[in-house]
Structure formats: C-alpha cells, structure tokens
Design a protein around this motif. Sequence first.
Motif, PDB file in Angstrom:
ATOM      1  N   TYR A 186       0.853  -1.192   0.000  1.00 16.74           N
ATOM      2  CA  TYR A 186       0.000   0.000   0.000  1.00 16.74           C
ATOM      3  C   TYR A 186       0.889   1.242   0.000  1.00 16.74           C
ATOM      4  O   TYR A 186       1.837   1.346   0.781  1.00 16.74           O
ATOM      5  CB  TYR A 186      -0.907   0.012   1.239  1.00 16.74           C
ATOM      6  N   THR A 187       0.554   2.180  -0.867  1.00 19.47           N
ATOM      7  CA  THR A 187       1.356   3.409  -0.943  1.00 19.47           C
ATOM      8  C   THR A 187       0.979   4.347   0.198  1.00 19.47           C
ATOM      9  O   THR A 187      -0.066   4.165   0.864  1.00 19.47           O
ATOM     10  CB  THR A 187       1.078   4.146  -2.259  1.00 19.47           C
ATOM     11  N   ARG A 188       1.801   5.338   0.361  1.00 22.89           N
ATOM     12  CA  ARG A 188       1.523   6.378   1.343  1.00 22.89           C
ATOM     13  C   ARG A 188       0.138   6.985   1.086  1.00 22.89           C
ATOM     14  O   ARG A 188      -0.642   7.202   1.999  1.00 22.89           O
ATOM     15  CB  ARG A 188       2.604   7.463   1.204  1.00 22.89           C
ATOM     16  N   LYS A 189      -0.162   7.188  -0.200  1.00 28.74           N
ATOM     17  CA  LYS A 189      -1.429   7.802  -0.575  1.00 28.74           C
ATOM     18  C   LYS A 189      -2.607   6.907  -0.179  1.00 28.74           C
ATOM     19  O   LYS A 189      -3.602   7.365   0.369  1.00 28.74           O
ATOM     20  CB  LYS A 189      -1.429   8.023  -2.098  1.00 28.74           C
ATOM     21  N   GLN A 190      -2.426   5.613  -0.437  1.00 28.33           N
ATOM     22  CA  GLN A 190      -3.504   4.677  -0.067  1.00 28.33           C
ATOM     23  C   GLN A 190      -3.700   4.644   1.451  1.00 28.33           C
ATOM     24  O   GLN A 190      -4.819   4.600   1.944  1.00 28.33           O
ATOM     25  CB  GLN A 190      -3.161   3.277  -0.572  1.00 28.33           C
ATOM     26  N   LEU A 191      -2.569   4.686   2.182  1.00 33.40           N
ATOM     27  CA  LEU A 191      -2.663   4.648   3.647  1.00 33.40           C
ATOM     28  C   LEU A 191      -3.305   5.934   4.180  1.00 33.40           C
ATOM     29  O   LEU A 191      -4.106   5.890   5.121  1.00 33.40           O
ATOM     30  CB  LEU A 191      -1.274   4.439   4.248  1.00 33.40           C
ATOM     31  N   ASP A 192      -2.961   7.057   3.543  1.00 32.37           N
ATOM     32  CA  ASP A 192      -3.606   8.312   3.940  1.00 32.37           C
ATOM     33  C   ASP A 192      -5.111   8.252   3.687  1.00 32.37           C
ATOM     34  O   ASP A 192      -5.911   8.727   4.500  1.00 32.37           O
ATOM     35  CB  ASP A 192      -3.007   9.489   3.159  1.00 32.37           C
ATOM     36  N   ALA A 193      -5.472   7.658   2.569  1.00 33.59           N
ATOM     37  CA  ALA A 193      -6.901   7.550   2.240  1.00 33.59           C
ATOM     38  C   ALA A 193      -7.610   6.683   3.285  1.00 33.59           C
ATOM     39  O   ALA A 193      -8.734   6.976   3.702  1.00 33.59           O
ATOM     40  CB  ALA A 193      -7.080   6.962   0.845  1.00 33.59           C
ATOM     41  N   LEU A 194      -6.944   5.606   3.710  1.00 37.34           N
ATOM     42  CA  LEU A 194      -7.532   4.750   4.759  1.00 37.34           C
ATOM     43  C   LEU A 194      -7.694   5.530   6.057  1.00 37.34           C
ATOM     44  O   LEU A 194      -8.697   5.389   6.761  1.00 37.34           O
ATOM     45  CB  LEU A 194      -6.644   3.534   5.015  1.00 37.34           C
TER      46      LEU A 194
ATOM     47  N   PHE B 205     -10.554   7.670   5.721  1.00 37.78           N
ATOM     48  CA  PHE B 205     -11.767   6.841   5.785  1.00 37.78           C
ATOM     49  C   PHE B 205     -12.207   6.635   7.238  1.00 37.78           C
ATOM     50  O   PHE B 205     -13.371   6.838   7.571  1.00 37.78           O
ATOM     51  CB  PHE B 205     -11.504   5.496   5.097  1.00 37.78           C
ATOM     52  N   VAL B 206     -11.259   6.240   8.098  1.00 35.63           N
ATOM     53  CA  VAL B 206     -11.668   5.955   9.489  1.00 35.63           C
ATOM     54  C   VAL B 206     -11.935   7.239  10.272  1.00 35.63           C
ATOM     55  O   VAL B 206     -12.587   7.206  11.313  1.00 35.63           O
ATOM     56  CB  VAL B 206     -10.644   5.081  10.251  1.00 35.63           C
ATOM     57  N   LYS B 207     -11.418   8.372   9.770  1.00 36.25           N
ATOM     58  CA  LYS B 207     -11.642   9.634  10.482  1.00 36.25           C
ATOM     59  C   LYS B 207     -12.932  10.343  10.043  1.00 36.25           C
ATOM     60  O   LYS B 207     -13.296  11.370  10.625  1.00 36.25           O
ATOM     61  CB  LYS B 207     -10.435  10.569  10.284  1.00 36.25           C
ATOM     62  N   ARG B 208     -13.611   9.782   9.024  1.00 41.47           N
ATOM     63  CA  ARG B 208     -14.870  10.400   8.620  1.00 41.47           C
ATOM     64  C   ARG B 208     -15.834  10.425   9.804  1.00 41.47           C
ATOM     65  O   ARG B 208     -15.830   9.513  10.633  1.00 41.47           O
ATOM     66  CB  ARG B 208     -15.528   9.586   7.478  1.00 41.47           C
ATOM     67  N   PRO B 209     -16.679  11.477   9.872  1.00 42.51           N
ATOM     68  CA  PRO B 209     -17.588  11.576  11.028  1.00 42.51           C
ATOM     69  C   PRO B 209     -18.448  10.326  11.227  1.00 42.51           C
ATOM     70  O   PRO B 209     -18.725   9.945  12.367  1.00 42.51           O
ATOM     71  CB  PRO B 209     -18.466  12.787  10.687  1.00 42.51           C
ATOM     72  N   GLN B 210     -18.867   9.674  10.138  1.00 40.71           N
ATOM     73  CA  GLN B 210     -19.713   8.476  10.284  1.00 40.71           C
ATOM     74  C   GLN B 210     -18.974   7.358  11.021  1.00 40.71           C
ATOM     75  O   GLN B 210     -19.583   6.468  11.584  1.00 40.71           O
ATOM     76  CB  GLN B 210     -20.138   7.908   8.926  1.00 40.71           C
ATOM     77  N   ILE B 211     -17.626   7.381  10.957  1.00 39.63           N
ATOM     78  CA  ILE B 211     -16.858   6.330  11.635  1.00 39.63           C
ATOM     79  C   ILE B 211     -16.224   6.899  12.894  1.00 39.63           C
ATOM     80  O   ILE B 211     -16.380   6.343  13.977  1.00 39.63           O
ATOM     81  CB  ILE B 211     -15.806   5.722  10.672  1.00 39.63           C
ATOM     82  N   GLY B 212     -15.535   8.014  12.768  1.00 38.82           N
ATOM     83  CA  GLY B 212     -15.154   8.776  13.956  1.00 38.82           C
ATOM     84  C   GLY B 212     -13.887   8.331  14.682  1.00 38.82           C
ATOM     85  O   GLY B 212     -13.718   8.653  15.873  1.00 38.82           O
TER      86      GLY B 212
ATOM     87  N   ARG C 297     -14.096  -0.816  18.528  1.00 33.65           N
ATOM     88  CA  ARG C 297     -14.327  -2.059  17.777  1.00 33.65           C
ATOM     89  C   ARG C 297     -15.149  -1.803  16.522  1.00 33.65           C
ATOM     90  O   ARG C 297     -14.919  -2.387  15.469  1.00 33.65           O
ATOM     91  CB  ARG C 297     -15.051  -3.065  18.653  1.00 33.65           C
ATOM     92  N   LYS C 298     -16.143  -0.926  16.677  1.00 33.40           N
ATOM     93  CA  LYS C 298     -16.993  -0.605  15.533  1.00 33.40           C
ATOM     94  C   LYS C 298     -16.169   0.067  14.426  1.00 33.40           C
ATOM     95  O   LYS C 298     -16.337  -0.231  13.237  1.00 33.40           O
ATOM     96  CB  LYS C 298     -18.108   0.338  16.008  1.00 33.40           C
ATOM     97  N   GLN C 299     -15.255   0.950  14.865  1.00 28.93           N
ATOM     98  CA  GLN C 299     -14.395   1.625  13.877  1.00 28.93           C
ATOM     99  C   GLN C 299     -13.497   0.619  13.163  1.00 28.93           C
ATOM    100  O   GLN C 299     -13.342   0.652  11.935  1.00 28.93           O
ATOM    101  CB  GLN C 299     -13.551   2.690  14.586  1.00 28.93           C
ATOM    102  N   LEU C 300     -12.946  -0.287  13.948  1.00 33.35           N
ATOM    103  CA  LEU C 300     -12.058  -1.293  13.358  1.00 33.35           C
ATOM    104  C   LEU C 300     -12.849  -2.220  12.425  1.00 33.35           C
ATOM    105  O   LEU C 300     -12.350  -2.668  11.387  1.00 33.35           O
ATOM    106  CB  LEU C 300     -11.382  -2.097  14.482  1.00 33.35           C
ATOM    107  N   SER C 301     -14.117  -2.449  12.782  1.00 33.74           N
ATOM    108  CA  SER C 301     -14.981  -3.271  11.936  1.00 33.74           C
ATOM    109  C   SER C 301     -15.197  -2.611  10.575  1.00 33.74           C
ATOM    110  O   SER C 301     -15.132  -3.270   9.528  1.00 33.74           O
ATOM    111  CB  SER C 301     -16.324  -3.496  12.638  1.00 33.74           C
ATOM    112  N   GLU C 302     -15.431  -1.311  10.603  1.00 34.45           N
ATOM    113  CA  GLU C 302     -15.618  -0.590   9.328  1.00 34.45           C
ATOM    114  C   GLU C 302     -14.351  -0.662   8.486  1.00 34.45           C
ATOM    115  O   GLU C 302     -14.408  -0.843   7.266  1.00 34.45           O
ATOM    116  CB  GLU C 302     -15.978   0.886   9.598  1.00 34.45           C
ATOM    117  N   LEU C 303     -13.215  -0.533   9.167  1.00 30.72           N
ATOM    118  CA  LEU C 303     -11.939  -0.604   8.456  1.00 30.72           C
ATOM    119  C   LEU C 303     -11.744  -1.995   7.843  1.00 30.72           C
ATOM    120  O   LEU C 303     -11.305  -2.143   6.691  1.00 30.72           O
ATOM    121  CB  LEU C 303     -10.792  -0.282   9.421  1.00 30.72           C
TER     122      LEU C 303
END
Lengths: 584, 584
Positions: free
Chosen positions: A326-334, A337-344, A399-405
């Motif tokens: 995974y590139t730096r860009k892909q990791l940043d995107a991840l 993703f987990v920092k989006r308000p829906q996941i938090g 756990r919920k956040q990790l589940s989304e990931l």
Amino acid sequence: MLRTHTCGVLSIKHLGKTVMLAGWVQRLRKMGGMTFIDLRDRYGMTQLVFNQEINAELCERANHLGREFVLQITGEVAERSNKNKNLPTGDIEIIVSDLKILNESAVPPFTIEDDTDGGDDIRMQYRYLDLRRSAVRANLELRHKMAFETRRYLDTTGFLEVETPVLIKSTPEGARDFVVPSRMNQGQFYALPQSPQTFKQLLMVSGFDRYFQIVKCFRDEDLRADRQPEFTQIDCEMSFVEQEDILQTFEGLTKHLFKTVKNIDLDNFPRMTFEDAMKYYGSDKPDTRFEMKFVELMDVLKGYGFAVFDSAQYIGGICARGAADYTRKQLDALTDFVKRPQIGAKGLVYARIEDDGSVKSSVDKFYSQDILQNLKEKFNAEKGDLILIISGENINKARKQLSELRLEMGNQLGLRDKTKYSCLWVVDFPLLEWDDETNRYYAMHHPFTSPKPEDIVLLDTNPKEVRANAYDMVINGVEVGGGSIRIHNSGLQKKMFEILGFTSEQAEYKFGFLLNAFKYGAPPHGGIAYGLDRFVSLFAGLDSIRDCIAFPKNNQGRDVMIDAPSIIDNEQLDELALKVDLKN
Amino acid sequence: MLRTHTCGVLSIKHLGKTVMLAGWVQRLRKMGGMTFIDLRDRYGMTQLVFNQEINAELCERANHLGREFVLQITGEVAERSNKNKNLPTGDIEIIVSDLKILNESAVPPFTIEDDTDGGDDIRMQYRYLDLRRSAVRANLELRHKMAFETRRYLDTTGFLEVETPVLIKSTPEGARDFVVPSRMNQGQFYALPQSPQTFKQLLMVSGFDRYFQIVKCFRDEDLRADRQPEFTQIDCEMSFVEQEDILQTFEGLTKHLFKTVKNIDLDNFPRMTFEDAMKYYGSDKPDTRFEMKFVELMDVLKGYGFAVFDSAQYIGGICARGAADYTRKQLDALTDFVKRPQIGAKGLVYARIEDDGSVKSSVDKFYSQDILQNLKEKFNAEKGDLILIISGENINKARKQLSELRLEMGNQLGLRDKTKYSCLWVVDFPLLEWDDETNRYYAMHHPFTSPKPEDIVLLDTNPKEVRANAYDMVINGVEVGGGSIRIHNSGLQKKMFEILGFTSEQAEYKFGFLLNAFKYGAPPHGGIAYGLDRFVSLFAGLDSIRDCIAFPKNNQGRDVMIDAPSIIDNEQLDELALKVDLKN
C-alpha cells in the motif's frame, strides 16, 4: 391465446413451423432490403424478419413501428445465417407473414435495456417501464421463487401459514406505528403491525404448534438509506422447542433456498457467540467471507510512551495479507476513511512486514523492533502483510471503527465476492441493554425474550451479564433473520417487566391481552423472522433492497409513480372526524 | 424438542417404545386406582395412564392437574384393553413414568370441545382459546392448504407472485378507503387498497405476463353480516389472452383445488349468460345444485281478471317437486317469508298437482282447470308437485323475490347439500348499470372492463345493451371469483369515461398514472380475483367467513380480543398534525 409460443422458447427444433408470437418491439434494424425486429416478452427475445422483396407492403409497415409497440405476428421459423450464441433463441428467426399492431407506444423516457440511460428518479416515476428491463424483472422472479420455496419447505415440515390481522391496536410505545382512523368508530384508530409478534405468540398459546407467514409489516420511521415504510417478513414460530431445534429447522430452510434457487450446497452453519463476534469482528453481523480477525493489542502496545495508546481502553488491529505494498497515498486515504464523522476514529496506525521480516510502522519512534516483532507474531503476519491498528477510549466504539476498516479492506482486497456465501449463527446475545440517557435497561430483542436458564440467577445481581436465548442468522455480513425463545412462565415475565421498569399497570396496559392469554397454558415456544427484502437482495447480489420490490417508496416514504401520500378531501376528513392541523 | 412424537401418531406398532409427549390436558378421569388423562396437541389426542399401585406419588400429582395444563410426559406405549375406534391413537395408551408440568392454566371460560358451551361473544374475546378447538383449527388448516395449492398450481402454470404496495394513494371516489396519515409528510395520507387492480394492470404493462398474489384488501364500509374490513383475495392477471383463456386457466385452478384438497373430480363448468341467470334463477349467482328453474307465466296467467296478475309486468313461478303435501300452515309460512321486508313480495300464489292430475290453486276462482292444466304443462309438473308463483310490477325485483323463494324451497327440501358442489361460469354481464338517482351510468364491474368487440357499435346508440367481457365463477350460489378482460386501447377507454360522465380532467385526476402507463404499449390483458375467505368457507361447509379467519373482527369492525380500534395519544396525533373533532 394471442400467441402459440412465447418469445423465449423457439429453437432449431421448430424449423419450418408456423407460429404466432406477441410482445414488444425491443429494437428495429434495417439492412439492405431487410428489416429486423427483436420482439421481447417476459420469457425472452426473438428476431423477426421482414423482406422488402417478398412482401413490400408488410416490410413497409414494419419500418414504421416504434420501440415498445405491442405486436402480434404470424410467421415461419427459419434458421439464422448469423447466429447469436448469447440468446437462447439465437439460432432462429421468424419470417413474418402477418403483422398486427396490438398497441402503439409513445417513445419511452429511457431505454428499456439492462444498461439503461435513465436516472433513478425518472425510472422510479415510470416504474412500470423500469420493470420491463430484464435485470429488474429477474429480481422479482427470484423473489417469487424464494417465497414459493420458503412456503414449500415450511409446508413440508408441518408449518401452517396463518394470516394475522393488518388492522390492529396501537400501543402507547408504538411511536413508529402507522395509524388508521376508523370511520365506524370515530375518534378511534387501528394501527398497522410492525410485526405479527404478539399474534404469533397467541397462535402458540392456541396450540398451532408450527406457524409461519410471509407478511407485510409497517414502520413509520425516518428512513435510512435502505429501509422502506412497508417491508416483508418471513415470520415463524414453533412450540415445544429449545433454541437448538429452531436453529436446525431454519438452517434447513436456508439450505433449501440456496439449493433450490441457486443450486448451492451449504455446509452446516458455524455458531459464534455475540461476545466473540464483537471481540473478533466488532460487529454482531460479521462478514465471514474473509478472516482478518481482530487481534487485541493492549498487552503488546500499551505503556511505551505513545500517548494515544497509553490512554486507550482498547487497542486492536487487523492484518491485511499481502497489502504491504500500500502506498503512502492509499494509507492516507484509509486514515481519512476511518476519520470520517460516520466512523469517527482519531487516527490509524499501520505496520508493514518488510521482505526481510522486519516491521516498519508509522509509530516506530515509540516501539523497538522487538516489540514490533511481538506485534507481528500476534497476527502470525508474514512478509508482505499490512497491520492496521485502531485505538480508543470506548471499547465498543473502537471495535466498531475497526470493523468498518476491516470491511473496507475486504472490499479493497476483493475479499467480499458476491457470488460466495458465508453463513453463521450469532448466539448468546445479551438479554438487556443499558441506556445512559433514560437510565434504564431495554430488552435487546424484545421484552418476551427468554434469558438462558443458567443465567436467570444473575437477573437480580448482575442483569447486564444475563445472556438471552436469542440468535441471528448472518450471511455475508447481513443479518437476514433473528429470533428468540420466548418467556412462557408468568413469574419470569413479571420479573422481566420489573427489570425493564414497567409497573404492573403499564405492563397490563401494553401487553394485557397477551399476558392474559399466557394464563391459560402457554407452551414453551420460540421463533424467528427473516427480512425477505434483504434476503432476496442478498441472493440477487444487490446492494439495495429497492430493486427487489416491485413498487418501492423513496427515502421520503413517497411513491413518486402514484404520488402517494397525498391530501384527501375535507368530506373524507369529516367522515373520520379529523382535522389537519399543520403547525407551519 | 420437548417431545419424541406428537399426540396424533402413536399406534400399535409403537408398543413397548418409550416416548416423550407434550400437550394440553383435555380431560382427566379417575377409575378405581387409575387416572386417565387425554393429552391434546394440534395433531391429535393420546391417552395417558397413571396407576396408583405402581407409582402412587406420580398418580397423586396427576390427580391435581387441571384442564389445559401443559404437560411433558415420558412413558411406555401399551395396548389399550378398551380400544377407541374413533381415535387414530385409540388402540394405545401411555403408561406414564415421568411427568413435568410445563405450565399451569386458569380454568378456561368455556370448554375446549367441538361442542363448546361458550357463546359467540366470549369465544371472540378469548379467540386464542377458541382456536384450540379442533373444529376451528381445521378451518385454518384448510385455509393454509387452499392457499398453498393455489400457489402451487399458479407457479406451475407460469404465474409470478408479485407483492403490490399496501400504502397507496387515496382516490377522490375512494370514500370507502381506509386512510393512513403520514408522519413524514404531514397533512398527507396514504390509502389502503380495496384491491390491487391498478397495480396488477401496471404489471401487465410491465410485461409480467402472468401475475398473481394472495393479498389483504381493505374496505371501510358498514359491515353486512358477512363482511370484514380486511379480507383476502387471490388476485390474478394475464396478458395476451382472450376471455376463454382466462376461463380455462382458472377453471383449472378450481379443479386443482377440489382435487388436491377434497379429492373431488369436477366436470367442466357450464357457462350461463347473465341474461339466462336472471331469467331462470333471478340471480347472477344461481345455486345450481338443484334445478327448480323459473318459468315465466305472463302468457298463461295474465288477463283472466285476477287483478294482481293483470297489472303485473312479471309473473313467474317455480315447481317444487313432491311438495304438494305442504300444509296450509307451511304455505302460510312461505307467504310470510316472501312478504318479509327484506324480500318484499306482495304475496304468493300456489298450485298443487293432485293425485288425479288435477290442479288445485289458491286462485282457483280466476282460472279454469284448462288454464291450470296449461300451467301444469309449462312446468312439466306431475302429481305431488307444488307450483309457487310470484308477480310484480318490476321485473328485476320480482325475479329477486322468486329467487329467494327458490333458495328457501331448496333448503326446505334438502336440495342444498353442503357436500355437493355445482360450479359454473356466469358470462356476458352488462357493461353498464343505469342509476336513476344520480342519472348516470356506472361500470358494472369497473371502468376498465372491456365491452364485447361485437357490441362496441352499441356504445353510442344503446349503451345499456352492451355486454362486457366479464365473468363470475359461481359455486353453490356463491360468487367465489369474478373478473374481466380490460380495455387496453386508449381511444376506447376515453369513450368509456365519456359514457360514465367523467371529464378528461376527472379521468386524469382519478386514474392518471394508469392512463399514462397505457400510453407506452399496454398489451391486451384480463384477470380475475377470488375472495379467499368465502372460498375457504365454501370448502369448509360454513355459512360465515368468520371461522375461516384466525382473528376476525365483529360487525362493528372491532377486534374485541385486542380491543381495536382504540384512542391514541395526543402526542401521536400532534406528530401526525391531526386533531380529533367529534361532532357529538
């Protein structure tokens, strides 16, 4: 009949036969002196041929036909020179000798093709045209088949389908009940059922022993993306059973459906406790098509000066096999993703296993290679793997956040194949959920769910540890069904109401007729309900339930085709003794 | 499972086997040192034996059991000394070795027997106990079987079951619509469907070709004796068909049901025109289990000075074979019967055929024996027969009165055997009915019903003579199903609306989305709907539909068991932006 055959059955074995077909003009092509029309019906498509040289007048009439015109034709089955291997009727065509236009058609607002040019809104408005598309029709054919095979299995195993009423009583807690004013009893209302729960339990009291119903249910709630105000359940209940009997029976139903509808033989469903589901997947409906189980890391990573982890109540991670590139860009995107308000989540820590076996992490400065090697071992990670770690102060949230990931990584790595099915039972749900806002316990399933007999002693001392005889059937991360063994003992039921904070008056008011029925010899019983819409969409490989419903509503609860709901006459309101009183 | 067998399966071949049964205490008898319990479940009844000498403690516990207690017992199958030939399990009994009380029961308010001591009201209030009675349960088992076999037949013949919405749009003429206020769209209402008529026609436009649905429908009307606010239809529609195709298909369904459910082979159904049905039976749903056809007598009896007949527009009679021995009292009772306000005849004339062939009538002074012999010949009457004659100034009313008399005579003479079935199609209904009050035509079936092609020319000149492609299936005087071929041509539909007095704006407002759909290539189509409740009650030999419904409402539309409808919270009314405004 206005036809001798449908548009899906003719083949080389009908050569020379004179046939009559009826259907819709799918497309029209002119080539040289010939006109070709694809005629479509529910069963397929057949090519019609008109020859300018043989019958100029007929060919001329054909040339003036438009898309979606309804035709009845007579003609002879002939072999095609240019065969179409993708079509069951692709070896033949019909040399048309007679043509009758049964009906004309205006030009449809979008093309009737699998890949249509119509957007969602226009297709919903013209749903009757959208339903002509074979992709949509196939979903409803699937739905029919699943419903029919469900009935066949349940009939064979001794279940009786019993219709329960649609016009029932509104309950004081039924804030999401649709209500129906009664003209004959002015000022009074029926309610539409959110489920036939109480009626199916009454049928068990009545000795019906094995009940089912495929039934519409109703809920007037703000609609999330994939909810409908009316939805369909496969609703079932059995008497003189224990949990294991229900699991066996309905695992059997599900296997029957996979076998008869998709010709898939399923293995026995594994059982997973709610506790394990939360611990290893962070979800009570884990998608087990892929492993990527959670590994808890408090003992490995806490206490080394990384403030985020040191203050955490939970540190856990997953190992994405082969994703070390995974590139730096892909990791940043991840991370985004987990920092989006829906996941938090606050952030994301990663660790790559390098080709030499060393571990390279985003928090290297806090951890020695020794500790990172510990981490690697915890996951049985190998070179090329990517470890992703989330932490938090609230275990369930983290756990919920990790589940989304985990689900997102499953998507990215192509591990969530829609043609592969992974089924399991999640069991041993907690009986009760504590709610901080109202400062009371709620029944996790419903107030009639039975605790596990061995946990009853905990009801007084430690209610939140009490497990229920409740179970969910989960397929590919979707809860397709759920149910429980019910309480049939009135003493235990009374205690349950006390724990839920109901006075006996309140319990009587809410559940009076059911409690009364239970005085007359209620048998031990339990059941399950499947969401048919979701079950069909799972079989169809769709993301939304909407295309498994003939005439769905949008997420404002509107049917845009018929324009419902709508205002009604004042006369009608008068008859119902009602006034509309809009605040704004 | 809490049992190894049900209470209906054990027989002599299980002798010596140790079994576990569960069920309800039907009755308890003590004889000598023995206690006998009949244990009941859905599947049957099994005799349990407790022996004082063998196990005094167990026997003592059994002696304290009450009716409807729920038991789980273990015991050994033994041969009965005193066999019960009326019971499938009547050859055996269970020597009980272990007894567990699964639940106790209060004393039920009525006996759980086929011949119960409970009145209608108490049985409706405790419907869950009423449903324990095997007579009631058998009706619902029959209903399950009929619905399942209907689905099996229709699935096999290519029909798809498609669920249409329950929350639809209220139409301005839908005065009998139940409406459902929407919380998310305040001030707006859904309506519950009186039938899925428009949706099934839309599905034909969509090319579904063969649709069916067993579906709840709703009508908020003053309930006649045998109506329910919610009722169930077997609703069907087909494309590219003519009337004959529909009659064949659904005659096939009905034959399938009689064969699979009752093991009765039916002959092909005769067809009778509406005109003949009215002429010979005074009803569009004639009970053809018995002949007793009407004979019209204007030419025989008018003009001989009997003022009643001389001023009549209709004189007609029936011949009751072998009823010449009716006493004066019986004849007076028949006269009273036809003079009841519900029937409304002015009187009844009778004529007996005496043993010597002469005719003795109640109006002898007006008619010579010659004329009475003419009368006799008209009926092919023989000695011992009784001729009953009704007249009136309105042909239809007089026929209706004579029809009631005919049915009553059928009852009195035992000609309406509930185990005998006489099926027919009534066809060629008039398209239109004239209403004197509103001074306009109404569609007899509905506004989409197609006229017979050969009668279309009469639409302009003589609308009331136009016959429809409409048909009813009639069994034993009950209309179990009805339907029509629909109009699929928009020009014809427009003319139909004109005749019905709708402006194009009104038509657009009422049926807009259906008319719009018809612009895009509607196929020729037609359908039928059966009333499932009535169909089941016919199969069950019941007079009312109520006992074929698990949880029926009374004739005020109330469910007395759950006490619905009922008032709802002000909060809930607020959320719906509604105020209750009772006038009195």
